[in-house]
Design an enzyme around this catalytic site. Sequence first.
Site, mmCIF file in Angstrom:
data_model
loop_
_atom_site.group_PDB
_atom_site.id
_atom_site.type_symbol
_atom_site.label_atom_id
_atom_site.label_comp_id
_atom_site.label_asym_id
_atom_site.label_seq_id
_atom_site.Cartn_x
_atom_site.Cartn_y
_atom_site.Cartn_z
ATOM 1 N N ASP A 50 0.860 -1.186 0.000
ATOM 2 C CA ASP A 50 0.000 0.000 0.000
ATOM 3 C C ASP A 50 0.893 1.232 0.000
ATOM 4 O O ASP A 50 1.686 1.445 0.924
ATOM 5 C CB ASP A 50 -0.893 -0.021 1.243
ATOM 6 C CG ASP A 50 -2.034 0.991 1.167
ATOM 7 O OD1 ASP A 50 -2.171 1.644 0.121
ATOM 8 O OD2 ASP A 50 -2.772 1.120 2.164
ATOM 9 N N ASP A 77 -2.786 2.380 -6.112
ATOM 10 C CA ASP A 77 -1.745 2.458 -5.092
ATOM 11 C C ASP A 77 -1.693 1.269 -4.152
ATOM 12 O O ASP A 77 -0.960 1.309 -3.158
ATOM 13 C CB ASP A 77 -1.917 3.740 -4.271
ATOM 14 C CG ASP A 77 -3.252 3.783 -3.535
ATOM 15 O OD1 ASP A 77 -4.199 3.095 -3.954
ATOM 16 O OD2 ASP A 77 -3.339 4.516 -2.531
ATOM 17 N N GLU A 78 -2.421 0.196 -4.431
ATOM 18 C CA GLU A 78 -2.312 -0.978 -3.565
ATOM 19 C C GLU A 78 -2.614 -2.246 -4.349
ATOM 20 O O GLU A 78 -3.346 -2.242 -5.333
ATOM 21 C CB GLU A 78 -3.223 -0.876 -2.338
ATOM 22 C CG GLU A 78 -4.697 -0.818 -2.647
ATOM 23 C CD GLU A 78 -5.544 -0.839 -1.376
ATOM 24 O OE1 GLU A 78 -5.233 -1.615 -0.438
ATOM 25 O OE2 GLU A 78 -6.536 -0.090 -1.336
#
Length: 366
Positions: free
Chosen positions: A17, A111-112
């Site tokens: 993350d 983003d993860e």
Amino acid sequence: MVETAETGTVRRIIHIDMDAFYASVEQRDAPHLLGRPVAVGRGEGRGVVAAASYEARRFGVRSAMPSRTALRHCPELVFVPPRFDVYRAVSRQIHEIFARYTSLIQPLSLDEAYLDVTHCYEDHGSATDIARQIRAAIAQETGLTASAGISYNRFLAKLASDHRKPNGQFVITPAIGPDFAASLRVEQFHGIGPATRARMNRLGIFTGADLREIPVETLSRHFGKAAAFYASIARGVDDRPVVADRIRKSIGTETTFESDVSALDPARCILDQLCAKLWVQCQAHGLMGRTLVLKLKYADFQMTTRTRSNLSPFESEGAIRAQAMSLLEGFFPLERPIRLMGVALTSLATEDEGEKMAQLTLFGES
């Protein structure tokens, strides 16, 4: 309970993350923003916060918060317009790093992602080593930091990545997993939102340990099909595999109200913010959709939806809002008060595909 059904091998799952991703990219590219409370989004009108720096979060600013509310929390907040093409380019860099270690990558957003590294040890070491190497490569090649959670299933890996944020990592082993889950408050469980938490609290369920004490049959009466999943994660059990190249079928957002809504004007205000959030998601993922879905859940938990489809994808926040408001007005006067509203797009296409579809429609070829 921690072995895969297919091979009996204990899974090794990493959840990566990025730390305050959009805001961190802006601070990286504009050093004068370093150390300042930064929000990515539109700071006026109907804007919402797409992301907040850690400096802004200390004032209570959060993603998906209306911009006006964010400014009340932090008058010194600096708004910067989003650059989703840049965020997507950085995300591609990060995923190229993931691919050096495993092909089993399940993105959750720009983003993860989950990574299954169960069979990657001969070349790269333990899952802990792999997570450390990935985070180091991300820092070196993008100038950004990431946090990692390592565990034997997806649920615990995601919890673990929050445990040492920012720029840290944490391991939850099979030996500690069940007790770790039992020690958490139910609102810390991913997938249990404010409304579900409130219903659990009314049943005397405040922690994972409390949840484990309730028979599944009792949970089923209150939470339906989700009951078995809740009972499992309270015991540190999650059999969901990491699924690579999952095709997204829809993109959407919803909210449960603090009190039931009966009138059209407050419902319009809520829908207005939901449409702004939905458009941010569309831009972030580079996706467009042809079918708009409006969902309402009544106070008695009965749900209803209405949809509207176009020949070509919705191309602006205004177009989404206009269609959504039209659908909403069709529900009024309400049969009974509503407790939840959601808006989503389906029949998705990438931006390039959407532009081609629009051109075909324009020239009568669709």
